[in-house]
Design a protein around this motif. Structure first.
Motif, PDB file in Angstrom:
ATOM      1  N   TYR A 164     -18.065  40.609  38.599  1.00  9.91           N
ATOM      2  CA  TYR A 164     -16.628  40.616  38.875  1.00  9.91           C
ATOM      3  C   TYR A 164     -15.847  41.236  37.720  1.00  9.91           C
ATOM      4  O   TYR A 164     -14.939  42.049  37.935  1.00  9.91           O
ATOM      5  N   ASP A 179      -9.259  31.567  39.662  1.00  6.41           N
ATOM      6  CA  ASP A 179      -9.521  32.313  40.890  1.00  6.41           C
ATOM      7  C   ASP A 179     -10.945  32.134  41.393  1.00  6.41           C
ATOM      8  O   ASP A 179     -11.508  33.026  42.030  1.00  6.41           O
ATOM      9  N   SER A 180     -11.573  30.968  41.066  1.00 13.74           N
ATOM     10  CA  SER A 180     -12.868  30.532  41.622  1.00 13.74           C
ATOM     11  C   SER A 180     -13.999  31.490  41.277  1.00 13.74           C
ATOM     12  O   SER A 180     -14.878  31.768  42.094  1.00 13.74           O
ATOM     13  N   SER A 216      -6.778  32.596  35.052  1.00 17.46           N
ATOM     14  CA  SER A 216      -7.520  33.567  35.860  1.00 17.46           C
ATOM     15  C   SER A 216      -8.406  34.407  34.945  1.00 17.46           C
ATOM     16  O   SER A 216      -8.266  34.386  33.714  1.00 17.46           O
ATOM     17  N   SER A 235     -13.123  29.706  36.759  1.00 10.96           N
ATOM     18  CA  SER A 235     -11.748  30.089  36.468  1.00 10.96           C
ATOM     19  C   SER A 235     -10.814  29.661  37.601  1.00 10.96           C
ATOM     20  O   SER A 235     -11.230  29.102  38.617  1.00 10.96           O
TER      21      SER A 235
END
Length: 531
Positions: free
Chosen positions: A209, A110-111, A165, A108
């Motif tokens: 996450y 945001d890594s 994100s 994504s």
């Protein structure tokens, strides 16, 4: 002759019929091999037969115009056609919907590496143009459609995921799916395919996450649920207490009504028994009277056959016996009536006693119910207040502990920032005993040392002492190289400062008086181990 002619005609007719049947079968086989029919979800593609196709051409100025051209492939959707197996070749292409599942790993914006599961419904378009494109690419490899669609969708999915994100992907999943479908639809159309639908089944990650994003909301919901449960339990307890109070009041009323009813029943039963005994005595008295009259009649009949002298005697005896019996019957009836009245009075007294007892028990039950209800209400209020105070105390303790820790950390940070050199010096001196302990372990491991030599400068004792001094100096040098602090200077400075401070304190102290003995001054605090 006529019979032979008829037989010959019949034979000729039979042969003609057989030939006709054979020809019909041949025609049917021919039609079977030449006529091809496509089902409702199929398209017939014939190679070797030209077909005029309407094509749209876009000019340089942006205008469009239609042109007609010939295609070497003929497409027939949901129909039939005559196919020459010698000069033409046909293919049946399925137009059914195909379900394609995909699992792509993408990163994504945001890594965060995500696993995206999706499902797509794809099919070959019913338009002859789409069928012709699909026939050119997938006519001989129908299973390649799923593979091609999967690769196209995975590529588009990875590209779109990289621009969003994790929060946007989770909240706008429909928009995410529509964007993928819009991006890949044009590429699929070039291959003759139509994307009916595309849905995202799930988005997961291996590090938790996504799960951590909802942890605060879950915790808040859990706390709200616990508070609601506590309020519900409290309401239930209050309702149970109210129900118990109502039950006690109703039970008291029931016991009172039951006692009154039992008293009324006892009174009615006593009156009925009294009336029954009185009626029985009256009946017995009437029977005795009738028996006396019958006996009198019998005596009259007997007296008539006796002499006049015996009649008088018999009548006198009979009257005397009758009088005696009447008096006895009257006395017995009076006695029975008295007994019945006595029993009636006893029953009324017992009923009154039962009524008084029932009234007392009802009053005691009401008082007991009221006391139990008050006790339950007080206990519930005390438990609620204790829980509230305990929760407030725990919150205050946690808050005080956090503030104390924050103050300690802030004070230590300010001390370090304001006097960093002094703080580092003190830290080094605090750790110096452990450094010297480690330094002495090397000599402690030596069992015994034999010194051979005199007391000259190169004697064994001087060599051992010099080695120890060199080793200790190497330790100080290592600390100075690592921290930039000179241990020897620090120790010397603290010793000098401590000596000066003690001298100044001794000089400033007042002289003791001769008359009043003074207590000895407190001993100086021992020097640290590092000194």
């Amino acid at each position: 002759m006529e019979i032979a002619g008829i037989v010959g005609i019949l034979v000729i007719v039979g042969i003609a019929v057989a030939v006709a049947v054979v020809l019909l079968l041949v025609l049917l086989l021919f039609a079977r091999s030449w006529i091809k029919v496509a089902r409702a979800d199929e398209a017939l593609v014939i190679s070797g037969r030209k077909q005029k196709v309407q094509r749209t051409v876009i000019a340089a100025d942006g205008t469009t115009r239609g042109e007609t051209e010939e295609s070497p492939v003929t497409v027939i959707v949901n129909g039939k056609s005559l196919v020459n197996p010698i000069t033409q070749r046909h293919e049946i292409i399925s137009l059914r919907s195909r379900q394609v599942s995909l699992n792509a790993e993408a990163q994504s914006l945001d890594s965060v590496t995500l696993n995206v599961d999706g499902v797509a419904i794809v099919k070959i378009g019913s338009d002859p143009l789409y069928v012709r494109r699909a026939a050119e690419r997938f006519a001989s490899q129908d299973k390649a459609i799923e593979q091609f669609t999967t690769e196209q969708l995975e590529g588009a999915l990875r590209g779109i995921v990289a621009t969003l994100s994790v929060v946007e992907l989770m909240r706008e999943r429909k928009k995410f799916s529509d964007q993928i479908a819009a991006d890949v639809s044009q590429e699929l159309a070039e291959q003759g395919l139509i994307l009916d639908s595309f849905q995202i089944k799930g988005i997961t990650d291996k590090v938790g996450y996504i799960q951590s994003l909802g942890a605060p909301e879950i915790q808040a919901k859990r706390q709200a649920a616990e508070i609601s449960q506590t309020n519900a339990d409290r309401a239930i307890n209050q309702k149970n207490i109210a129900n118990q109070e109502a039950n006690l009041v109703e039970q008291t009323a029931l016991d009172t009504n039951t006692a009154n009813a039992n008293a009324g029943i006892g009174r009615a039963r006593a009156e009925a028994e009294q009336a029954e005994n009185l009626a029985r005595e009256q009946a017995q008295q009437a029977v005795l009277q009738q028996q006396a009259e019958n006996r009198q009649a019998q005596l009259d009949a007997d007296v008539k056959r006796v002499a006049d002298a015996q009649r008088y005697e018999a009548e006198t005896r009979a009257q005397a016996e009758l009088y005696t019996r009447e008096r006895s019957a009257e006395a017995a009836a009076i006695e029975q009536v008295k007994q019945a009245e006595a029993r009636t009075r006893i029953a009324e007294q017992q009923a009154q006693a039962d009524r008084a007892k029932a009234d007392g028990e009802a009053a005691a039950a009401i008082a007991r119910a009221t006391g139990e209800a008050d006790a339950l209400r007080a206990q519930a209020e005390a438990e609620s207040e204790a829980r509230r105070l305990r929760a407030n105390a725990e919150a205050d303790a946690i808050r005080a502990e956090g503030e104390a820790r924050a103050a300690a950390v802030e004070a230590e940070a300010k001390a370090i920032a304001s006097n960093q050199d002094a703080f580092l010096s003190q830290r080094v001196l605090d750790t110096l005993p452990s450094i010297m302990a480690e330094f002495s372990k090397g000599y402690a491991a030596i069992g015994s040392v034999s010194i051979i030599g005199g007391s000259s400068d190169d004697g064994a004792s001087n060599v051992v002492g010099a080695d120890s001094a060199k080793a200790l100096k190497s330790v100080f040098d290592s600390v100075s190289a690592a921290t930039g602090l000179d241990l020897a200077s620090i120790i010397q400075g603290q010793a000098v400062g401590r000596g000066i401070g003690e001298g100044v304190a001794a000089a400033a102290a007042p002289a003791p008086r001769q008359s009043t003995p003074t207590s000895p001054p407190p001993p100086a605090p021992p020097a640290p181990a590092a000194e």
